[in-house]
Design a protein around this motif. Structure first.
Motif, PDB file in Angstrom:
ATOM      1  N   VAL A  89     -20.012  -6.013  19.506  1.00 56.13           N
ATOM      2  CA  VAL A  89     -18.659  -5.469  19.426  1.00 56.13           C
ATOM      3  C   VAL A  89     -17.690  -6.614  19.122  1.00 56.13           C
ATOM      4  N   LEU A  90     -17.049  -6.519  17.960  1.00 57.80           N
ATOM      5  CA  LEU A  90     -16.027  -7.500  17.592  1.00 57.80           C
ATOM      6  C   LEU A  90     -14.664  -6.840  17.730  1.00 57.80           C
ATOM      7  N   GLY A  91     -13.818  -7.396  18.573  1.00 53.17           N
ATOM      8  CA  GLY A  91     -12.460  -6.899  18.728  1.00 53.17           C
ATOM      9  C   GLY A  91     -11.550  -7.585  17.724  1.00 53.17           C
ATOM     10  N   LEU A  92     -10.752  -6.791  17.010  1.00 55.05           N
ATOM     11  CA  LEU A  92      -9.824  -7.348  16.025  1.00 55.05           C
ATOM     12  C   LEU A  92      -8.414  -7.007  16.486  1.00 55.05           C
ATOM     13  N   VAL A  93      -7.632  -8.042  16.795  1.00 47.54           N
ATOM     14  CA  VAL A  93      -6.327  -7.818  17.409  1.00 47.54           C
ATOM     15  C   VAL A  93      -5.219  -8.484  16.596  1.00 47.54           C
ATOM     16  N   GLY A  94      -4.036  -7.914  16.680  1.00 46.19           N
ATOM     17  CA  GLY A  94      -2.860  -8.496  16.026  1.00 46.19           C
ATOM     18  C   GLY A  94      -1.747  -7.467  16.084  1.00 46.19           C
ATOM     19  N   GLU A  95      -0.507  -7.930  15.826  1.00 45.66           N
ATOM     20  CA  GLU A  95       0.623  -7.012  15.860  1.00 45.66           C
ATOM     21  C   GLU A  95       0.522  -5.996  14.728  1.00 45.66           C
ATOM     22  N   SER A  96       1.229  -4.903  14.885  1.00 43.12           N
ATOM     23  CA  SER A  96       1.281  -3.884  13.854  1.00 43.12           C
ATOM     24  C   SER A  96       1.737  -4.510  12.531  1.00 43.12           C
ATOM     25  N   GLY A  97       1.027  -4.179  11.440  1.00 41.07           N
ATOM     26  CA  GLY A  97       1.379  -4.728  10.141  1.00 41.07           C
ATOM     27  C   GLY A  97       0.673  -6.035   9.801  1.00 41.07           C
ATOM     28  N   ASP A 103     -20.727   2.079  27.279  1.00 42.18           N
ATOM     29  CA  ASP A 103     -21.987   2.722  27.646  1.00 42.18           C
ATOM     30  C   ASP A 103     -22.795   3.091  26.402  1.00 42.18           C
ATOM     31  N   LEU A 104     -22.131   3.673  25.411  1.00 38.00           N
ATOM     32  CA  LEU A 104     -22.821   4.091  24.181  1.00 38.00           C
ATOM     33  C   LEU A 104     -23.370   2.893  23.428  1.00 38.00           C
ATOM     34  N   ARG A 105     -22.574   1.832  23.387  1.00 39.62           N
ATOM     35  CA  ARG A 105     -23.020   0.654  22.644  1.00 39.62           C
ATOM     36  C   ARG A 105     -24.260   0.052  23.304  1.00 39.62           C
ATOM     37  N   ALA A 106     -24.285   0.076  24.660  1.00 35.85           N
ATOM     38  CA  ALA A 106     -25.459  -0.453  25.366  1.00 35.85           C
ATOM     39  C   ALA A 106     -26.688   0.434  25.142  1.00 35.85           C
ATOM     40  N   ARG A 107     -26.477   1.754  25.175  1.00 38.00           N
ATOM     41  CA  ARG A 107     -27.619   2.669  25.047  1.00 38.00           C
ATOM     42  C   ARG A 107     -28.135   2.767  23.625  1.00 38.00           C
ATOM     43  N   LEU A 108     -27.223   2.683  22.659  1.00 38.74           N
ATOM     44  CA  LEU A 108     -27.610   2.952  21.267  1.00 38.74           C
ATOM     45  C   LEU A 108     -27.712   1.680  20.424  1.00 38.74           C
ATOM     46  N   GLY A 109     -27.328   0.534  20.995  1.00 36.61           N
ATOM     47  CA  GLY A 109     -27.368  -0.703  20.215  1.00 36.61           C
ATOM     48  C   GLY A 109     -26.418  -0.689  19.032  1.00 36.61           C
ATOM     49  N   LEU A 110     -25.275  -0.015  19.232  1.00 37.11           N
ATOM     50  CA  LEU A 110     -24.277   0.122  18.172  1.00 37.11           C
ATOM     51  C   LEU A 110     -23.495  -1.160  17.956  1.00 37.11           C
ATOM     52  N   ALA A 111     -23.214  -1.475  16.715  1.00 32.28           N
ATOM     53  CA  ALA A 111     -22.211  -2.503  16.427  1.00 32.28           C
ATOM     54  C   ALA A 111     -20.869  -1.795  16.252  1.00 32.28           C
ATOM     55  N   ILE A 112     -19.794  -2.420  16.728  1.00 34.45           N
ATOM     56  CA  ILE A 112     -18.465  -1.804  16.622  1.00 34.45           C
ATOM     57  C   ILE A 112     -17.444  -2.853  16.183  1.00 34.45           C
ATOM     58  N   SER A 125      -5.236  -6.290  25.913  1.00 33.43           N
ATOM     59  CA  SER A 125      -5.782  -5.918  27.225  1.00 33.43           C
ATOM     60  C   SER A 125      -6.846  -4.829  27.079  1.00 33.43           C
ATOM     61  N   VAL A 126      -6.797  -4.073  25.977  1.00 38.29           N
ATOM     62  CA  VAL A 126      -7.839  -3.088  25.679  1.00 38.29           C
ATOM     63  C   VAL A 126      -9.039  -3.785  25.036  1.00 38.29           C
ATOM     64  N   ILE A 127      -8.752  -4.622  24.062  1.00 35.14           N
ATOM     65  CA  ILE A 127      -9.786  -5.353  23.321  1.00 35.14           C
ATOM     66  C   ILE A 127     -10.715  -6.137  24.257  1.00 35.14           C
ATOM     67  N   ARG A 128     -10.107  -6.821  25.236  1.00 38.49           N
ATOM     68  CA  ARG A 128     -10.884  -7.717  26.101  1.00 38.49           C
ATOM     69  C   ARG A 128     -11.943  -6.966  26.888  1.00 38.49           C
ATOM     70  N   HIS A 129     -11.717  -5.675  27.139  1.00 37.61           N
ATOM     71  CA  HIS A 129     -12.662  -4.913  27.965  1.00 37.61           C
ATOM     72  C   HIS A 129     -13.922  -4.494  27.233  1.00 37.61           C
ATOM     73  N   VAL A 130     -13.879  -4.462  25.913  1.00 33.99           N
ATOM     74  CA  VAL A 130     -15.052  -3.956  25.192  1.00 33.99           C
ATOM     75  C   VAL A 130     -15.720  -4.998  24.295  1.00 33.99           C
ATOM     76  N   SER A 131     -15.051  -6.141  24.048  1.00 32.94           N
ATOM     77  CA  SER A 131     -15.512  -7.012  22.964  1.00 32.94           C
ATOM     78  C   SER A 131     -16.438  -8.131  23.412  1.00 32.94           C
ATOM     79  N   ASP A 132     -17.442  -8.413  22.589  1.00 40.61           N
ATOM     80  CA  ASP A 132     -18.258  -9.620  22.768  1.00 40.61           C
ATOM     81  C   ASP A 132     -17.521 -10.823  22.197  1.00 40.61           C
ATOM     82  N   ARG A 133     -16.933 -10.595  21.028  1.00 37.12           N
ATOM     83  CA  ARG A 133     -16.114 -11.636  20.407  1.00 37.12           C
ATOM     84  C   ARG A 133     -14.778 -11.022  20.032  1.00 37.12           C
ATOM     85  N   ILE A 134     -13.779 -11.885  19.872  1.00 41.06           N
ATOM     86  CA  ILE A 134     -12.439 -11.432  19.507  1.00 41.06           C
ATOM     87  C   ILE A 134     -11.964 -12.212  18.288  1.00 41.06           C
TER      88      ILE A 134
END
Ligand code: SF4
Ligand code: MG
Length: 319
Positions: free
Chosen positions: A36-44, A192-201, A209-218
């Protein structure tokens, strides 16, 4: 194993005044299978454009999009249809994304129907399985999207994205329209889904604060470029780029003093007229003369034992 590899991907839009806007500039990054790669930045900042471009919902201006070894930037519509099996998307607004005239069962089965997969009976069984997987009630398939709350509708959108058993899902502000308590339920489901299904996201959000909860990298974007990327913990606990530091200090924290916050000066510059050199220099509390010259390269800083990369003259890159 690398699943997706962007190689200097750029997207330029023409403006009404006859100029152009570089929405995405030379972005290179990899996503591994199951990562899971989190991509963050301000709108625009170009993060949604990046997501849509790699999905080929928007045509790239230049660069390569290697997915499972195939260059999507050069793929024909027919090839892209085949790629859709492995590469799906979930958008912010589940109500707008779900056809209100179709039952939930039909909505979830749609990718199977479009791809001509299975019989009516096997699709119905698959829909029941998907509903269980995302925590929707057994009765959901015969009901209609408007009968469900925002959080439940996002479960429907996720179930549909999972119908073809993809390798990767792009989630663009997938929880941003939801209340905070519902957000955390959906984030738990995603983890949970990513762990069970081996999904990349590729998880796109303006909200760190949302990104940090799901991401392996940011990865942090500013005015079309990635300015910092690394393991989530490293980026959150020891951010190097002044923009990343400002984003992190803006996260409300219990007991934190207002004085400890880094205030960003000024507005995000007009993307049609980005500042020369480091595009952040007009707002950076640590800007130096050199920052107005050339764009700082993204690379691994020479003086630290870090895994991540940063684009800032405060942290010279190992050559
Ligand atoms: Fe600030 Fe200069 Fe670093 Fe840009 S390169 S973030 S302006 S210190
Ligand atoms: Mg967006």
């Amino acid at each position: 194993m690398t699943l997706l590899s962007l190689d200097r991907l750029s997207k330029t839009f023409p403006t009404r005044e006859g100029g152009s806007v570089k929405a995405v500039t030379e972005v290179s990054l990899d996503i591994a299978e199951g990562e899971v790669l989190g991509l963050v930045g301000e709108s625009g900042c170009g993060k949604s454009t990046l997501g849509r471009t790699l999905l080929r919902l928007i045509e790239p201006s230049s660069g390569r999009i290697l997915f499972g070894g195939r260059d999507l930037a050069a793929a024909s519509p027919r090839e892209m249809r085949a790629v859709r099996r492995d590469l799906q998307v979930v958008f912010q607004d589940p109500f707008g994304a779900l056809n209100p005239r179709h039952s939930v069962g039909h909505v979830i089965a749609e990718p199977l129907i479009v791809q001509g997969i299975g019989t009516r009976a096997s699709r119905r069984a698959r829909v029941a399985e998907l509903c269980a997987l995302v925590g929707l009630p057994e009765t959901a398939p015969s009901r209609y999207p408007h009968e469900f709350s925002g959080g439940q509708r996002q479960r429907i959108a996720i179930a549909r994205a999972l119908a073809l058993d993809p390798k990767m899902i792009v989630m663009d502000e997938a929880v941003s329209a939801l209340d905070v308590s519902i957000q955390s339920q959906i984030l738990n489901l995603i983890s949970d889904l990513r762990a069970r299904l081996g999904l990349a996201i590729l998880f796109i959000s303006h909200d760190l604060s949302v990104i940090r909860h799901v991401s392996d990298r940011i990865a942090v974007m500013y005015l079309g470029r990635v300015v910092e990327i690394g393991p989530a913990q490293e980026v959150m606990e020891r951010p190097l780029h002044p923009y990343t530091q400002a984003l992190i200090s803006a996260i409300p924290q219990v007991g934190a003093r207002q004085a400890d916050r880094i205030r960003l000066e000024g507005e995000v510059p007009d993307p049609a007229h980005p500042p020369a050199g480091c595009a952040f220099h007009t707002r950076c509390p640590r800007a130096m003369e050199v920052c107005r010259g050339a764009v700082p390269p993204l690379g691994r800083p020479a003086d630290t034992g870090r895994a991540g990369q940063v684009a800032c003259y405060l942290h010279p890159v190992a050559s």
